[in-house]
Design an enzyme around this catalytic site. Sequence first.
Site, mmCIF file in Angstrom:
data_model
loop_
_atom_site.group_PDB
_atom_site.id
_atom_site.type_symbol
_atom_site.label_atom_id
_atom_site.label_comp_id
_atom_site.label_asym_id
_atom_site.label_seq_id
_atom_site.Cartn_x
_atom_site.Cartn_y
_atom_site.Cartn_z
ATOM 1 N N HIS A 80 0.849 -1.208 0.000
ATOM 2 C CA HIS A 80 0.000 0.000 0.000
ATOM 3 C C HIS A 80 0.880 1.253 0.000
ATOM 4 O O HIS A 80 0.689 2.163 -0.805
ATOM 5 C CB HIS A 80 -0.928 -0.004 1.214
ATOM 6 C CG HIS A 80 -1.549 1.332 1.525
ATOM 7 N ND1 HIS A 80 -2.570 1.870 0.784
ATOM 8 C CD2 HIS A 80 -1.273 2.252 2.486
ATOM 9 C CE1 HIS A 80 -2.898 3.054 1.276
ATOM 10 N NE2 HIS A 80 -2.117 3.314 2.316
ATOM 11 N N ASP A 109 6.486 21.232 -26.638
ATOM 12 C CA ASP A 109 6.456 19.882 -26.061
ATOM 13 C C ASP A 109 7.513 19.838 -24.968
ATOM 14 O O ASP A 109 8.152 20.850 -24.677
ATOM 15 C CB ASP A 109 6.757 18.819 -27.141
ATOM 16 C CG ASP A 109 6.189 17.457 -26.758
ATOM 17 O OD1 ASP A 109 6.521 16.977 -25.655
ATOM 18 O OD2 ASP A 109 5.407 16.884 -27.535
ATOM 19 N N TRP A 145 7.143 0.036 3.919
ATOM 20 C CA TRP A 145 7.692 0.685 2.727
ATOM 21 C C TRP A 145 9.080 1.248 3.001
ATOM 22 O O TRP A 145 9.828 1.542 2.094
ATOM 23 C CB TRP A 145 6.738 1.762 2.188
ATOM 24 C CG TRP A 145 6.873 3.107 2.834
ATOM 25 C CD1 TRP A 145 6.322 3.503 4.012
ATOM 26 C CD2 TRP A 145 7.610 4.239 2.350
ATOM 27 N NE1 TRP A 145 6.665 4.795 4.293
ATOM 28 C CE2 TRP A 145 7.453 5.275 3.293
ATOM 29 C CE3 TRP A 145 8.388 4.478 1.221
ATOM 30 C CZ2 TRP A 145 8.052 6.523 3.145
ATOM 31 C CZ3 TRP A 145 8.982 5.737 1.081
ATOM 32 C CH2 TRP A 145 8.809 6.732 2.033
ATOM 33 N N SER A 173 12.651 5.740 -13.816
ATOM 34 C CA SER A 173 11.549 6.483 -14.424
ATOM 35 C C SER A 173 11.465 7.897 -13.850
ATOM 36 O O SER A 173 11.360 8.874 -14.594
ATOM 37 C CB SER A 173 10.250 5.717 -14.202
ATOM 38 O OG SER A 173 9.155 6.555 -14.401
ATOM 39 N N SER A 174 11.534 7.994 -12.524
ATOM 40 C CA SER A 174 11.433 9.319 -11.899
ATOM 41 C C SER A 174 12.586 10.205 -12.316
ATOM 42 O O SER A 174 12.403 11.406 -12.552
ATOM 43 C CB SER A 174 11.463 9.214 -10.379
ATOM 44 O OG SER A 174 10.410 8.462 -9.927
ATOM 45 N N HIS A 257 13.432 11.842 3.470
ATOM 46 C CA HIS A 257 12.805 13.107 3.826
ATOM 47 C C HIS A 257 12.626 14.038 2.633
ATOM 48 O O HIS A 257 11.529 14.549 2.429
ATOM 49 C CB HIS A 257 13.433 13.799 5.025
ATOM 50 C CG HIS A 257 12.420 14.711 5.621
ATOM 51 N ND1 HIS A 257 11.421 14.255 6.438
ATOM 52 C CD2 HIS A 257 12.148 16.008 5.392
ATOM 53 C CE1 HIS A 257 10.596 15.252 6.703
ATOM 54 N NE2 HIS A 257 11.021 16.325 6.084
ATOM 55 N N GLU A 259 12.148 13.074 -0.234
ATOM 56 C CA GLU A 259 11.056 12.412 -0.956
ATOM 57 C C GLU A 259 9.700 12.919 -0.476
ATOM 58 O O GLU A 259 8.770 13.116 -1.259
ATOM 59 C CB GLU A 259 11.169 10.891 -0.750
ATOM 60 C CG GLU A 259 9.936 10.082 -1.141
ATOM 61 C CD GLU A 259 9.700 10.031 -2.642
ATOM 62 O OE1 GLU A 259 10.664 10.308 -3.391
ATOM 63 O OE2 GLU A 259 8.573 9.729 -3.049
ATOM 64 N N TYR A 261 9.039 15.841 0.510
ATOM 65 C CA TYR A 261 8.787 17.142 -0.098
ATOM 66 C C TYR A 261 8.561 17.027 -1.591
ATOM 67 O O TYR A 261 7.864 17.861 -2.179
ATOM 68 C CB TYR A 261 9.913 18.117 0.250
ATOM 69 C CG TYR A 261 9.901 18.409 1.721
ATOM 70 C CD1 TYR A 261 8.722 18.812 2.337
ATOM 71 C CD2 TYR A 261 11.006 18.227 2.521
ATOM 72 C CE1 TYR A 261 8.659 19.038 3.685
ATOM 73 C CE2 TYR A 261 10.961 18.457 3.893
ATOM 74 C CZ TYR A 261 9.773 18.859 4.463
ATOM 75 O OH TYR A 261 9.707 19.065 5.804
ATOM 76 N N SER A 272 -1.245 27.289 -5.491
ATOM 77 C CA SER A 272 -0.903 28.682 -5.798
ATOM 78 C C SER A 272 -1.453 29.120 -7.140
ATOM 79 O O SER A 272 -1.490 30.316 -7.434
ATOM 80 C CB SER A 272 0.618 28.872 -5.792
ATOM 81 O OG SER A 272 1.139 28.467 -4.553
ATOM 82 N N HIS A 306 15.256 13.026 12.057
ATOM 83 C CA HIS A 306 14.104 13.173 12.953
ATOM 84 C C HIS A 306 13.162 11.975 12.816
ATOM 85 O O HIS A 306 12.231 11.838 13.594
ATOM 86 C CB HIS A 306 13.374 14.510 12.753
ATOM 87 C CG HIS A 306 12.634 14.645 11.465
ATOM 88 N ND1 HIS A 306 12.543 15.823 10.778
ATOM 89 C CD2 HIS A 306 11.946 13.765 10.733
ATOM 90 C CE1 HIS A 306 11.834 15.656 9.694
ATOM 91 N NE2 HIS A 306 11.458 14.412 9.639
ATOM 92 N N HIS A 307 13.403 11.124 11.825
ATOM 93 C CA HIS A 307 12.629 9.887 11.729
ATOM 94 C C HIS A 307 13.213 8.812 12.635
ATOM 95 O O HIS A 307 12.688 7.709 12.698
ATOM 96 C CB HIS A 307 12.642 9.361 10.294
ATOM 97 C CG HIS A 307 11.985 10.296 9.317
ATOM 98 N ND1 HIS A 307 10.657 10.191 8.976
ATOM 99 C CD2 HIS A 307 12.469 11.344 8.628
ATOM 100 C CE1 HIS A 307 10.366 11.146 8.096
ATOM 101 N NE2 HIS A 307 11.433 11.859 7.878
ATOM 102 N N THR A 332 7.182 27.035 5.459
ATOM 103 C CA THR A 332 5.870 26.450 5.211
ATOM 104 C C THR A 332 4.781 27.391 5.695
ATOM 105 O O THR A 332 3.758 27.581 5.022
ATOM 106 C CB THR A 332 5.743 25.085 5.921
ATOM 107 O OG1 THR A 332 6.956 24.364 5.715
ATOM 108 C CG2 THR A 332 4.597 24.290 5.364
ATOM 109 N N LYS A 335 4.106 30.170 3.294
ATOM 110 C CA LYS A 335 3.244 29.770 2.187
ATOM 111 C C LYS A 335 1.771 29.856 2.592
ATOM 112 O O LYS A 335 0.943 30.415 1.881
ATOM 113 C CB LYS A 335 3.575 28.344 1.747
ATOM 114 C CG LYS A 335 4.891 28.280 1.021
ATOM 115 C CD LYS A 335 5.086 26.936 0.390
ATOM 116 C CE LYS A 335 6.008 27.016 -0.789
ATOM 117 N NZ LYS A 335 5.465 27.716 -1.930
ATOM 118 N N ARG A 454 1.844 1.620 15.210
ATOM 119 C CA ARG A 454 1.441 1.432 13.822
ATOM 120 C C ARG A 454 1.850 0.039 13.354
ATOM 121 O O ARG A 454 2.600 -0.663 14.013
ATOM 122 C CB ARG A 454 2.069 2.519 12.939
ATOM 123 C CG ARG A 454 3.579 2.496 12.920
ATOM 124 C CD ARG A 454 4.155 3.746 12.291
ATOM 125 N NE ARG A 454 4.093 3.674 10.838
ATOM 126 C CZ ARG A 454 4.923 4.328 10.029
ATOM 127 N NH1 ARG A 454 5.897 5.078 10.531
ATOM 128 N NH2 ARG A 454 4.817 4.234 8.731
#
Lengths: 539, 373, 192
Positions: A80, A109, A145, A173-174, A257, A259, A261, A272, A306-307, A332, A335, A454
Amino acid sequence: MSTVVGEMDQHDDHHHHAPSGVTRWLFTTNHKDIGSMYLWFSFIMFLVGGSMAMVIRAELFQPGLQLVDPHFFNQMTTVHGLIMVFGAVMPAFTGLANWMIPMMIGAPDMALPRMNNWSFWILPFAFAILLASLFMEGGGPAFGWTFYAPLSTTYSSDSTALFVFSVHIMGISSIMGAINVIVTIMNMRAPGMTYMKMPLFVWSWFITAFLLIAVMPVLAGAVTMVLTDKYFGTSFFDAAGGGDPVMFQHIFWFFGHPEVYIMILPSFGIVSAIIPAFARKPLFGYASMVYATAAIAGLSFLVWAHHMFTTGMPVFAELFFMYCTMLISVPTGVKVFNWVATMWRGSITFETPMLFSLAFVILFTIGGFSGLMLAITPVDFQYHDTYFVVAHFHYVLVSGAIFSIMAAAYFWLPKWTGHMYDEGLAKLHFWASLISVNVLFFPMHFAGLAGMPRRIPDYSIQFADINQIVSIGGFAFGLSQLIFLWVVIKCVKGGEKAPAKPWEGAEGLEWTVPSPAPYHTFDTPPDTSKTPPEAQDHG
Amino acid sequence: MSIRLITALTAMFPIAAQAQSQFNLTQGVTEISQRVYDLHMTIFYICCVIGVIVFGAMFWSMIRHRKSNGRKPATFHESVKVEILWTIIPFLILIGMAIPATSTLIAMEDSSESDVTVLVTGSQWKWHYKYFDSNVEYFSLLATQRDQIENKLEKGENYLLEVDRPLVIPTDRKVRFLITSDDVIHSWWVPDFAVKKDANPGFINEAWTKVDQPGIYRGQCAELCGKDHGFMPVVVIAKEPAEYDKWLAAQEEIQRKAKEEEQRLLAMSMDMTELMDLGEQVYLGSCAACHQANGEGIPGVFPALKGSPMALNDMEGHIDIVVNGKSGTSMQAFGNQLSLRELAAVITYERNAWGNDTGETVQASDVNAYMNE
Amino acid sequence: MAEQQGKPDNTRIVRRLLLTVVGMFAFGFALVPLYDVFCDITGFNGRFTDGQAAANTKTVDTSRTVNVQFITRVNKGMPWGFEPEVNSVRVHPGETKVVNFLANNPTGGNMIAQAIPSVAPGEASLYLNKVECFCFNQQPLAAGAKTAMPMQFYLDPEIPDDIHTVTLSYTMYDMTENATPDALAAIAQPVN
């Protein structure tokens, strides 16, 4: 205030129609075709990943084991997560980038159309491999994950090789997509489209693309190490050979991390674009939005640990990562304040894209608050690995990233299809999603604070009520997305004819071409020097 | 931002202030956990205030500044002054948050000398406690019956949060935990102590607590550690120091007697029925989580014992793997988890159950001979 | 289409970006040695390169004592016995001590093992110096043999005042599989 460049657009002169049949889609190098394929692919993945979430929520509906065994439950949570991150959110953004960036900067293009075709077409294979691994003996990946070693190395089943291979393909791909975006933005802007005149969606994607280039290779490195540790006798993460399992987490979160963002910066760009359109007022603080986005991207490389506060770190490191993480809330916040100021004294209407954007601002901010709470190291010891974290990142990613993608879809559907979508059904979709997403994720905060870890398939009875409510919210949210599918299909098939610019306050080059956007746009670059997208000089 | 002020503030919000709310972080039973709780509430209230202001402005403009009210849009779109203002103000608020956070964190790292040291070792899916400066050590396993998990029996009050042998620690003493793991990463967590520390294989981590009130405190493994991650609770009983000393002495006595008893029983043979009965019990308690009650395992993850060549032909290999475990797999060393009798019985059971009818028995003396060969 | 229209320096940007990608992939691997260096400097995770330290030349700080605890663990699948002779010793910072670790190999085959150290609190690993240690090398042990393995260490007198207890843990891992049969056969029975 609107731009009128479209009148002189010459797309019809040498307009050749899209080829038809399967080969059109297989060999296409057209950014609009590829964008559509990305978007459909991501929606299919959203439903696949979503149905796994339904399995998870069904099992957690009551205490006790009912439907699936714990091993399969772990595979569901793992796949998931992988599918939603790499299959739903990221391809959706790439799809939007493909469709909109060339039209927004007045390019015919993407810069590298053949690579564009490749970067899409390897994706289905990556996910076919990942999904196929679920049917292997021993099941698919079951280590979350985040695939922490040694659970993903020594203690994993043989499907790990497939998992690694599929992550490699997703990464390639990315990276190809990101290279394409960067080259397009640097080289293909129409005359007069200076960097500081680009729409914020383009800006945010520009920054996201650099993040992708910087961290996807690190993820590739991490999975490669997992592969060699498991099959080729290296011991990067095995203490016996002088390695360290905690190092895996450092490498993973160095990718992980930024990722996070990568999955939210394009949302900022979308919102925006939409809020000024429906507030009929130019975006407040364009330049500060650009700087804030860049600041968030820069800070994202300094906060990874921090993770991992509970892995055991010296105090100075804990303090450093806590301060840096707290600091992220400054750009943040800027924004969010800018969006509110954009609405302030505007002339607001509430079409569906606006509704989703407003929900985004509020719910993303709530996710930001819980993120700020999680940044505080001493309290994070209590929150870490509980449902509080699950609630936090789902607020940011579902009612954040996914809601912004929905907003974008409704905003640009008239441009893509040439038809207006069914506003009534769309509003139904919005309200159903808004209510159910909160029923789904808000009580998770309480479950986490009360101590529910979790990634568990069964829980003690004190959490029974909360989980039942959450599951009901989950099923409702899942069903609500079928309304979205219905709205999109209905809109593709027909509906009220959309004008070139269906939204009164919308700005930007994409609204200067007819709806649906012709197969080729801006073969002759528009001159934007007279009419910049926000029709204002940004200084 | 003094603690007193925060507590006073907390008292004004009846729901949140309600002790040990079912929907909030626990205040716990240590000074640290109380500080963590206060910090949590402080940050929460600050977020609430910011939220009210930001969302208030947003809703105000959603209600007042709508087109249907006949509003004409203003045209302002930037102000350096305002931007600087709302960069600086949040920054100052953050500093206000960072100060109590830093002091709490430093208090948590207090490394003054401890009175009791316990080595906590996680393995799939149980905890092992060893008292330093004492011979007492034991495993702590989930005590919830399988039938409750499978919904065949009604669930008890402490469903999934009960163990056969809880950790016992003294109150009012500084207890130091050394935390490590035998296989994958686990995380030892007791919310009431505000202690959560990862157990990393090959490395030791450190945590400490000083409990104020005697009682039973429950927690769980917090890091995904494989299939039964949800089934390895932590239960800690805090006793008054005098009672704790009594308890520890009694445990030492019990463990010594058990060893003597084991040696005495070596001479006695058990017959097949006895071995099979005890073996089934042990198997269901220690082996069935992976190899499954029917002995068929989970293909590709946990090997089947039913019809396995080792269970049918290789007795020495069978004893070896049960006693010493197998590195690089989830198979643990049961030599120090089970008594010689239990080892003998479970091996016999595995060699004769599910149609593995070898007819062979393994006696405690056989296992003992193997272990001391 | 676009290729002809795009400005000619597309390839240059692509090449640079690809170089960045390759560079970041390499950086992922470079994190491995960087992490080791970082751990050595900061005592992260109680990990340190287990190198031999020179004998202490600083004055012994007799004003305080530190409790040094020893923990031994044996990886699963490994039948060895492995224990410290004493559970803990109290030392003055700067004072050199020798502690013996007892190992026995109860199996019928020659084996080779490696002990991996870890220190708590992590910060203390910066001040724990081993002059001599069995953990510097792999330990061969013949079938049925017993041995006492010495570890000579001192704590740097500069160890911070707030460290009162240092725990040193060793986990013994089986390395027999990586050894050549000849090397295994050459392991001699100890004389005692």
